[in-house]
Design a protein around this motif. Structure first.
Motif, PDB file in Angstrom:
ATOM      1  N   ASP A  53       8.062  13.944  -1.231  1.00 49.15           N
ATOM      2  CA  ASP A  53       7.454  13.661   0.453  1.00 49.15           C
ATOM      3  C   ASP A  53       6.630  12.407   0.618  1.00 49.15           C
ATOM      4  N   LEU A  54       6.704  11.248  -0.295  1.00 50.44           N
ATOM      5  CA  LEU A  54       5.795  10.246  -0.313  1.00 50.44           C
ATOM      6  C   LEU A  54       6.728   9.348   0.701  1.00 50.44           C
ATOM      7  N   ASN A  55       6.063   8.745   1.678  1.00 45.93           N
ATOM      8  CA  ASN A  55       6.644   7.807   2.498  1.00 45.93           C
ATOM      9  C   ASN A  55       6.352   6.187   1.847  1.00 45.93           C
ATOM     10  N   ARG A  56       7.190   5.567   2.740  1.00 45.16           N
ATOM     11  CA  ARG A  56       6.985   3.977   2.342  1.00 45.16           C
ATOM     12  C   ARG A  56       5.569   3.262   2.456  1.00 45.16           C
ATOM     13  N   PHE A  57       5.038   3.683   3.458  1.00 46.79           N
ATOM     14  CA  PHE A  57       3.490   3.284   3.570  1.00 46.79           C
ATOM     15  C   PHE A  57       2.670   3.764   2.350  1.00 46.79           C
ATOM     16  N   GLU A  58       2.711   4.870   2.136  1.00 50.18           N
ATOM     17  CA  GLU A  58       1.745   5.599   0.878  1.00 50.18           C
ATOM     18  C   GLU A  58       2.399   4.980  -0.405  1.00 50.18           C
ATOM     19  N   TRP A  59       3.525   4.810  -0.440  1.00 47.19           N
ATOM     20  CA  TRP A  59       4.314   3.878  -1.730  1.00 47.19           C
ATOM     21  C   TRP A  59       3.515   2.468  -1.698  1.00 47.19           C
ATOM     22  N   ALA A  60       3.551   1.732  -0.842  1.00 47.34           N
ATOM     23  CA  ALA A  60       3.118   0.543  -0.672  1.00 47.34           C
ATOM     24  C   ALA A  60       1.642   0.490  -1.122  1.00 47.34           C
ATOM     25  N   VAL A  61       0.873   1.324  -0.453  1.00 42.15           N
ATOM     26  CA  VAL A  61      -0.445   1.520  -0.678  1.00 42.15           C
ATOM     27  C   VAL A  61      -0.890   1.740  -2.261  1.00 42.15           C
ATOM     28  N   ILE A 105       0.999   0.712  -4.681  1.00 39.74           N
ATOM     29  CA  ILE A 105       1.350  -0.621  -5.307  1.00 39.74           C
ATOM     30  C   ILE A 105       0.286  -1.422  -5.081  1.00 39.74           C
ATOM     31  N   HIS A 106      -0.219  -1.743  -4.140  1.00 42.62           N
ATOM     32  CA  HIS A 106      -1.299  -2.542  -3.820  1.00 42.62           C
ATOM     33  C   HIS A 106      -2.825  -2.162  -4.531  1.00 42.62           C
ATOM     34  N   ARG A 107      -3.111  -1.053  -4.539  1.00 44.43           N
ATOM     35  CA  ARG A 107      -4.320  -0.698  -5.062  1.00 44.43           C
ATOM     36  C   ARG A 107      -4.112  -0.698  -6.658  1.00 44.43           C
ATOM     37  N   ASP A 108      -2.908  -0.492  -7.256  1.00 40.68           N
ATOM     38  CA  ASP A 108      -2.641  -0.730  -8.482  1.00 40.68           C
ATOM     39  C   ASP A 108      -2.845  -2.067  -8.961  1.00 40.68           C
ATOM     40  N   SER A 109      -2.265  -2.814  -8.120  1.00 40.94           N
ATOM     41  CA  SER A 109      -2.231  -4.430  -8.331  1.00 40.94           C
ATOM     42  C   SER A 109      -3.817  -5.006  -8.306  1.00 40.94           C
ATOM     43  N   TYR A 110      -4.488  -4.570  -7.413  1.00 36.30           N
ATOM     44  CA  TYR A 110      -6.015  -5.002  -7.312  1.00 36.30           C
ATOM     45  C   TYR A 110      -6.789  -4.551  -8.321  1.00 36.30           C
ATOM     46  N   ALA A 111      -6.510  -3.178  -8.676  1.00 34.94           N
ATOM     47  CA  ALA A 111      -7.273  -2.597  -9.776  1.00 34.94           C
ATOM     48  C   ALA A 111      -7.186  -3.387 -11.037  1.00 34.94           C
ATOM     49  N   LYS A 169     -10.441  -5.022  -0.470  1.00 40.18           N
ATOM     50  CA  LYS A 169      -9.040  -5.096  -0.139  1.00 40.18           C
ATOM     51  C   LYS A 169      -8.422  -3.643  -0.765  1.00 40.18           C
ATOM     52  N   MET A 170      -8.816  -3.135  -1.551  1.00 37.48           N
ATOM     53  CA  MET A 170      -8.540  -1.840  -2.222  1.00 37.48           C
ATOM     54  C   MET A 170      -8.594  -0.789  -1.038  1.00 37.48           C
ATOM     55  N   LEU A 171      -9.882  -0.712  -0.127  1.00 38.26           N
ATOM     56  CA  LEU A 171      -9.865   0.284   0.834  1.00 38.26           C
ATOM     57  C   LEU A 171      -8.675   0.536   1.582  1.00 38.26           C
ATOM     58  N   LEU A 172      -8.206  -0.687   2.351  1.00 38.53           N
ATOM     59  CA  LEU A 172      -7.165  -0.339   3.127  1.00 38.53           C
ATOM     60  C   LEU A 172      -5.938  -1.694   2.892  1.00 38.53           C
ATOM     61  N   PRO A 173      -5.490  -1.577   1.690  1.00 42.14           N
ATOM     62  CA  PRO A 173      -4.604  -2.594   1.472  1.00 42.14           C
ATOM     63  C   PRO A 173      -3.442  -3.070   2.190  1.00 42.14           C
TER      64      PRO A 173
END
Length: 87
Positions: free
Chosen positions: A27-35, A37-43, A73-77
């Protein structure tokens, strides 16, 4: 492939998805998937000092300031989430 093998594979997949949030689910949508990925990158950038130093030099900022920027940036990537369409 037998039914028990299929059940075992599905249970292993569910276990991984419960353990690691970023692996996603049906049930994961495209936006949640992108979030994710971005949070993982920033971490990763914050957690690996040489990478953090590289970004600090590239942007002519201090390492502390760069770490702070990545944490913010991790808050709302990816910006605000899109409005959901009610079916």
């Amino acid at each position: 492939m037998q039914a028990s093998d299929r059940f075992n594979i599905n249970s292993q997949l569910e276990h991984l998805q419960a353990k690691y949030v970023g692996t996603g689910h049906a049930d994961l949508n495209r936006f949640e998937w992108a979030v994710n990925i971005h949070r993982d990158s920033y971490a990763s950038f914050v957690g690996h000092y040489p990478m953090l130093a590289y970004f600090a030099i590239a942007e002519n900022e201090s390492i502390g300031r760069e770490r702070y920027n990545f944490m913010q940036k991790m808050l709302l990537p990816c910006g605000l989430p899109p409005e959901r369409e009610d079916d």
